[in-house]
Design a protein around this motif. Structure first.
Motif, PDB file in Angstrom:
ATOM      1  N   VAL A  49       3.146  11.724  12.055  1.00 49.24           N
ATOM      2  CA  VAL A  49       3.651  10.651  11.551  1.00 49.24           C
ATOM      3  C   VAL A  49       4.929  10.988  11.262  1.00 49.24           C
ATOM      4  CG1 VAL A  49       2.064   8.771  10.351  1.00 49.24           C
ATOM      5  CG2 VAL A  49       3.253  10.447   9.535  1.00 49.24           C
ATOM      6  N   ASN A  50       5.587  11.728  12.289  1.00 56.06           N
ATOM      7  CA  ASN A  50       6.444  12.095  11.828  1.00 56.06           C
ATOM      8  C   ASN A  50       8.011  13.207  11.107  1.00 56.06           C
ATOM      9  OD1 ASN A  50       8.180  10.809  14.536  1.00 56.06           O
ATOM     10  ND2 ASN A  50       8.980   8.871  13.652  1.00 56.06           N
ATOM     11  N   LYS A  51       6.377  13.738  10.651  1.00 59.02           N
ATOM     12  CA  LYS A  51       6.660  14.784   9.754  1.00 59.02           C
ATOM     13  C   LYS A  51       7.166  14.624   7.926  1.00 59.02           C
ATOM     14  CE  LYS A  51       7.516  18.271  12.607  1.00 59.02           C
ATOM     15  NZ  LYS A  51       8.609  19.645  13.044  1.00 59.02           N
TER      16      LYS A  51
ATOM     17  N   SER B  73      -1.367  14.650   4.405  1.00 54.65           N
ATOM     18  CA  SER B  73      -0.920  15.793   4.009  1.00 54.65           C
ATOM     19  C   SER B  73      -2.261  16.706   4.903  1.00 54.65           C
ATOM     20  CB  SER B  73      -1.430  16.239   2.821  1.00 54.65           C
ATOM     21  OG  SER B  73      -2.398  15.941   2.559  1.00 54.65           O
ATOM     22  N   GLY B  74      -2.250  17.742   5.095  1.00 53.18           N
ATOM     23  CA  GLY B  74      -3.028  19.025   5.607  1.00 53.18           C
ATOM     24  C   GLY B  74      -2.686  18.971   7.220  1.00 53.18           C
ATOM     25  N   GLY B  75      -1.202  18.672   7.264  1.00 54.45           N
ATOM     26  CA  GLY B  75      -1.399  18.376   8.793  1.00 54.45           C
ATOM     27  C   GLY B  75      -1.130  17.444   9.669  1.00 54.45           C
ATOM     28  N   ALA B  76      -1.732  16.091   8.553  1.00 54.97           N
ATOM     29  CA  ALA B  76      -1.666  15.132   9.900  1.00 54.97           C
ATOM     30  C   ALA B  76      -0.220  13.944   9.282  1.00 54.97           C
ATOM     31  CB  ALA B  76      -2.880  14.161   8.761  1.00 54.97           C
ATOM     32  N   GLU B  77       0.671  14.502   8.578  1.00 54.33           N
ATOM     33  CA  GLU B  77       2.265  14.146   8.906  1.00 54.33           C
ATOM     34  C   GLU B  77       2.610  14.390   9.894  1.00 54.33           C
ATOM     35  OE1 GLU B  77       1.941  18.770   6.542  1.00 54.33           O
ATOM     36  OE2 GLU B  77       0.527  17.029   6.665  1.00 54.33           O
ATOM     37  N   LEU B  78       2.062  15.604  10.587  1.00 54.35           N
ATOM     38  CA  LEU B  78       2.267  16.038  11.871  1.00 54.35           C
ATOM     39  C   LEU B  78       2.455  14.834  12.702  1.00 54.35           C
ATOM     40  CD1 LEU B  78       1.506  19.731  12.196  1.00 54.35           C
ATOM     41  CD2 LEU B  78       3.784  18.247  11.232  1.00 54.35           C
TER      42      LEU B  78
ATOM     43  N   LEU C  60       2.100   6.063  14.064  1.00 55.83           N
ATOM     44  CA  LEU C  60       1.772   6.905  14.938  1.00 55.83           C
ATOM     45  C   LEU C  60       2.591   7.518  15.614  1.00 55.83           C
ATOM     46  CD1 LEU C  60      -2.209   7.148  15.519  1.00 55.83           C
ATOM     47  CD2 LEU C  60      -1.117   8.559  14.030  1.00 55.83           C
ATOM     48  N   ALA C  61       3.618   8.532  15.792  1.00 50.35           N
ATOM     49  CA  ALA C  61       4.578   9.218  16.371  1.00 50.35           C
ATOM     50  C   ALA C  61       4.118   9.457  18.250  1.00 50.35           C
ATOM     51  CB  ALA C  61       5.607  10.033  16.182  1.00 50.35           C
ATOM     52  N   GLU C  62       2.840   9.965  18.346  1.00 44.81           N
ATOM     53  CA  GLU C  62       2.633  10.929  18.961  1.00 44.81           C
ATOM     54  C   GLU C  62       1.002  10.942  19.064  1.00 44.81           C
ATOM     55  OE1 GLU C  62       3.472  15.187  18.830  1.00 44.81           O
ATOM     56  OE2 GLU C  62       5.735  14.042  18.998  1.00 44.81           O
ATOM     57  N   ARG C  63       0.673  11.122  19.783  1.00 43.26           N
ATOM     58  CA  ARG C  63      -1.158  11.446  20.087  1.00 43.26           C
ATOM     59  C   ARG C  63      -2.132  11.203  19.047  1.00 43.26           C
ATOM     60  NH1 ARG C  63      -1.230  17.809  20.848  1.00 43.26           N
ATOM     61  NH2 ARG C  63      -3.352  17.360  21.460  1.00 43.26           N
ATOM     62  N   PRO C  64      -2.276   9.795  19.278  1.00 51.37           N
ATOM     63  CA  PRO C  64      -3.549   8.930  18.571  1.00 51.37           C
ATOM     64  C   PRO C  64      -3.941   9.339  18.907  1.00 51.37           C
ATOM     65  CG  PRO C  64      -2.099   7.591  20.097  1.00 51.37           C
ATOM     66  CD  PRO C  64      -1.904   8.971  20.149  1.00 51.37           C
TER      67      PRO C  64
ATOM     68  N   LEU D 131       1.051  -0.915   0.091  1.00 47.40           N
ATOM     69  CA  LEU D 131       0.044   0.319  -0.324  1.00 47.40           C
ATOM     70  C   LEU D 131       0.743   1.067  -0.340  1.00 47.40           C
ATOM     71  CD1 LEU D 131      -2.445  -0.686   2.945  1.00 47.40           C
ATOM     72  CD2 LEU D 131      -2.432  -1.088   0.659  1.00 47.40           C
ATOM     73  N   LYS D 132       0.266   2.177  -0.427  1.00 40.65           N
ATOM     74  CA  LYS D 132       0.832   3.487  -0.723  1.00 40.65           C
ATOM     75  C   LYS D 132      -0.137   4.675   0.167  1.00 40.65           C
ATOM     76  CE  LYS D 132       2.643   7.596  -3.622  1.00 40.65           C
ATOM     77  NZ  LYS D 132       4.048   7.485  -3.285  1.00 40.65           N
ATOM     78  N   LEU D 133       0.595   4.446   1.786  1.00 41.95           N
ATOM     79  CA  LEU D 133      -0.092   6.293   2.095  1.00 41.95           C
ATOM     80  C   LEU D 133       0.587   6.979   2.172  1.00 41.95           C
ATOM     81  CD1 LEU D 133      -0.596   3.764   6.063  1.00 41.95           C
ATOM     82  CD2 LEU D 133      -2.348   3.909   3.567  1.00 41.95           C
TER      83      LEU D 133
END
Length: 99
Positions: free
Chosen positions: A17-19, A10-15, A48-52, A5-7
């Motif tokens: 997953v470690n940017k 964006s729109g801030g969601a990348e923050l 998810l790196a933090e704050r799931p 899969l390709k995940l």
């Protein structure tokens, strides 16, 4: 055999997953089919790196996160019950912006 899969986040969601915006992942084939529900659990445990809670709420994506599967709104595909296919492109776009 596996499921590729390709995940994209964006729109801030990348923050969350470690940017990292783009992730090429491989899920092991199991006796049960992979669904978006299972993928969300995998993302929670592996990406998810933090704050799931900013991404997942009540077993689904948090309100304000748009999910596209191969450029189609997941609401048209059965949302959490959509069965993942090899080479699916899944995009998570946060529509929530701080200010």
């Amino acid at each position: 055999m596996s499921l590729n899969l390709k995940l994209e986040f964006s729109g801030g969601a990348e923050l969350l997953v470690n940017k990292v915006k783009n992730h090429d992942i491989t899920l092991p084939i199991s006796s049960k089919l992979w669904t978006l529900r299972g993928l969300l659990d995998w993302i929670k445990d592996n990406l998810l790196a933090e704050r799931p809670e900013l991404f997942i709420q009540g077993g689904s994506v948090r309100p304000g996160i748009l999910v596209l599967v191969n450029d189609a709104d997941w609401e048209l595909l059965g949302e959490l019950e959509y069965e993942l296919q090899d080479n699916d492109h899944i995009v998570f776009i946060s529509t929530l912006h701080g200010g």
